[in-house]
Design a protein around this motif. Structure first.
Motif, short mmCIF file in Angstrom:
data_model
loop_
_atom_site.label_atom_id
_atom_site.label_comp_id
_atom_site.label_asym_id
_atom_site.label_seq_id
_atom_site.Cartn_x
_atom_site.Cartn_y
_atom_site.Cartn_z
N LEU A 1 4.53 9.91 -7.34
CA LEU A 1 5.56 10.34 -8.42
C LEU A 1 4.89 10.67 -9.71
N ASP A 2 3.84 9.65 -9.95
CA ASP A 2 2.99 10.00 -11.06
C ASP A 2 2.54 11.68 -11.15
N GLU B 1 0.82 -1.24 0.16
CA GLU B 1 0.08 -0.02 0.02
C GLU B 1 0.87 1.09 -0.02
N ARG B 2 1.92 1.13 0.75
CA ARG B 2 2.88 2.32 0.81
C ARG B 2 3.36 2.46 -0.59
N TYR B 3 3.87 1.56 -1.19
CA TYR B 3 4.55 1.47 -2.70
C TYR B 3 3.35 2.26 -3.48
N ASN B 4 2.32 1.67 -3.51
CA ASN B 4 1.30 2.32 -4.27
C ASN B 4 1.04 3.83 -4.27
#
Length: 79
Positions: free
Chosen positions: A36-37, A27-30
């Protein structure tokens, strides 16, 4: 037999904890990827701004030169 059951329970508890940690990490990576996007889009917009400004200055300069040439020609023919 009881000791084996306790050992298996402990293994399953550890695996469950690892799965929960993995879900939190995913979830943190998402969230990071979404940010970033967003940042990439913002940087692209900011870097294109000077180019648009330069194009606007060139466009206005061309129109000013063109107006000066037309005014000169009109003055030459007496209008």
């Amino acid at each position: 037999m009881d000791r084996a059951g306790d050992t298996h329970k402990e293994f399953f508890d550890r695996i469950r904890a690892l799965e929960q940690d993995s879900a939190v990490q995913e979830e943190r990576y998402n969230t990071i990827i979404e940010k970033l996007d967003s940042l990439t889009a913002t940087v692209a917009e900011v870097t294109s701004k000077p180019a648009r400004r330069w194009e606007s200055i060139v466009d206005k300069s061309v129109w000013a030169v063109l107006a000066a040439v037309i005014a000169f020609l009109l003055a030459r023919i007496g209008l």
